[in-house]
Design a protein around this motif. Structure first.
Motif: not given
Length: 148
Positions: A3-23
């Motif tokens: 759960l920690a592994f997939f939580g980290t992967v999903i969290g990083v993906n969400v963060y990168m997606m938000k940064m890409a959309i905002s820029t």
């Protein structure tokens, strides 16, 4: 751990997606279909402009304070100054449309138009010039410039 592994992967993906959309700087046109409808008018305007054989020279200089002074000299095919036009300039950032700035040009002499843009960053810009007379576009150009 799983759960920690997939939580980290999903969290990083969400963060990168938000940064890409905002820029994301946006699109060149909102609708390719509506832009294509006006294409024939653009071709006709370009042919009319070519037939006029005007010589329009632009000089832009960026000062140490970041302000850029734009001067346009317009002459007709016989070399006489073209007066009475309403020139509009636009400095467009090739990579980021959010940095675009309009430059209002006023006629300061016969066939000489000048305007100032505040807070222009150094680097590459596209200089777009449009000259109108009685609501009809008489001249349009787009050139890449490098400002120091």
């Amino acid at each position: 751990m799983l759960l920690a592994f997939f939580g980290t992967v999903i969290g990083v993906n969400v963060y990168m997606m938000k940064m890409a959309i905002s820029t994301l700087p946006g699109t060149e046109v909102d609708s390719a279909y509506s832009a294509s409808l006006g294409y024939e008018k653009e071709i006709t305007a370009a042919r009319d402009q070519e037939a006029r054989r005007w010589n329009v020279e632009a000089h832009i200089e960026r000062g140490t304070d970041g302000a850029a002074v734009l001067q346009v000299n317009a002459r007709d095919a016989s070399g006489k100054p073209v007066s009475g036009l309403k020139f509009q300039g636009r400095l467009e950032r090739p990579a980021d449309k959010r940095a675009d700035q309009e430059v209002a040009l006023a006629e300061v002499g016969i066939g000489i138009y000048r305007g100032t843009a505040e807070a222009i960053a150094p680097g590459q810009w596209d200089l777009v010039l449009e000259g109108d007379s009685s609501g009809r576009r008489m001249f349009m150009s787009k050139n890449r410039v490098l400002l120091n």
